[in-house]
Design a protein around this motif. Sequence first.
Motif, short mmCIF file in Angstrom:
data_model
loop_
_atom_site.label_atom_id
_atom_site.label_comp_id
_atom_site.label_asym_id
_atom_site.label_seq_id
_atom_site.Cartn_x
_atom_site.Cartn_y
_atom_site.Cartn_z
N GLU A 139 31.79 42.29 45.94
CA GLU A 139 30.76 41.83 46.87
C GLU A 139 31.33 40.77 47.81
N THR A 140 30.74 40.65 48.97
CA THR A 140 31.12 39.61 49.94
C THR A 140 29.92 38.72 50.21
N CYS A 168 41.29 32.33 45.53
CA CYS A 168 40.54 33.01 46.60
C CYS A 168 41.10 32.52 47.92
N CYS A 174 40.62 37.44 49.68
CA CYS A 174 39.37 36.97 49.10
C CYS A 174 38.59 36.07 50.06
N LYS A 176 37.97 34.49 54.01
CA LYS A 176 38.17 34.69 55.44
C LYS A 176 37.28 33.72 56.20
N ALA A 212 33.72 37.11 43.68
CA ALA A 212 33.26 37.64 44.97
C ALA A 212 34.18 37.20 46.10
N ASN A 213 34.25 38.00 47.14
CA ASN A 213 34.93 37.59 48.36
C ASN A 213 34.02 36.63 49.13
N LEU A 215 33.18 34.91 52.90
CA LEU A 215 33.32 34.94 54.35
C LEU A 215 32.63 33.70 54.92
N ALA A 239 28.90 41.52 55.13
CA ALA A 239 28.32 40.71 54.06
C ALA A 239 26.92 41.20 53.73
#
Length: 449
Positions: A139-140, A168, A174, A176, A212-213, A215, A239
């Motif tokens: 998930e992001t 991360c 992971c 950004k 989770a990633n 952003l 997302a």
Amino acid sequence: MRTPNTPRISGRSRRIGSAATATAALLLAGLGTAAHADAATPTPHKVSAKTVAAQVAKAHVQYESACDTTPKKGYAACNALRVTGGTTAYMEKQAALKGATPKTVKPNATSATPTGYGPSDLQDAYGLTSASSSNGAGETIAIVDAYDDPNAAADLATYRSYYGLSACTVANGCFKKVSQTGSTTSLPTADSGWAGEISLDLDMVSAIAPNANILLVEAKSSSMADLGTAVNEAVKLGAKFVSNSYGGSESSSDTSYDSSYFNHPGVAITVSAGDEAYGAEYPAGSKYVTSVGGTALSTSSNTRGWTETVWKTSSTEGTGSGCSAYDAKPSWQTDTGCTKRMISDVSAVADPATGVSVYDSYGSDGTGWNTYGGTSASAPIIASVYALAGTPSSSSYPAQFPYADTSALNDVTSGNNGSCTTSYFCTAGSGYDGPTGLGTPAGTSAFTG
């Protein structure tokens, strides 16, 4: 006290507060004037103002707002509060375990170790230790804030390393960081106040959904138009969970903002309810988002091991709540005292006296380990619980999910955030109430469509 639908009071910029159990207030000095709708565009926070309050009587903790501008119409302030002195619940807990006297937080001093609740505390308090074996993998979760935090990646790495969480980073895909246009190189002006907010948000996502990633989308200013554009960019970049820890006074433009920035079916958008006690804010008042109130979270000898009450420090500081003046009531809200959208839906920890650990090193506010509170903590916590629960269906509005399974929430039944003519607007009780909504997470079931 600020009543619903009236402008924010002056003095938003720097505050010192006490815990709900304190028996005396703190004297404030050096307050700014209320912003006017025609005032100049707010400039980024450059340096940390010195603490301008004297502690009196038995105040518990002192804290200050991370963002020191009072927003004009169409702009928002972040809802992060940084503890600068006193004794937090976490330090009292640690001292009790050791049979020692709790140490106090030293104002504006670097702490070598955390002084607030960490991942294991929060996961335990909200029934998440075995709630999701994936811990958000795949998930992001997007964080939307104003201005740039140049140290975001490095500070995130320090927090995760200390607590033994997996790395991360930008390198491993992971983490950004982008601007509201999606650029990774052309970023907004740096701001030390909003950097503290960003650190708080990133650390809360790490604490609740460590796999989770993440952003981070940085708006070029704190205007609702820029922040809303950043929300759209977060969704555009994939997302399904977007956290927003900011707010401003309601206005007749809110329904337009709703359709332009927050109407994203299939995306869980969380928004903090505000830190100025009873009164409605936007975008927490949007019918398309999950509005998140705040609690005081303390350990207990009960079966859960924790207890929560409404977060209220004083008549002007505590979780926001109230009946929106402009947004229509979503079909899933069934309370009868408010004909329009009611704030909040759910809640999580926000009291600075029972605050969370955050690592922030940027600028004059970046003193290393800090304890933070405010509904800026509760919004990313809830966004991350949604991520643990799984991707929402493409046509759903995740704000509706908790209303379908209230048994999977901790009902907060005590405390208030001010005075109101309709009791549940500002006072906790059995079932739904404004300050804490339907309650706090007890696992992830209430956040699954």
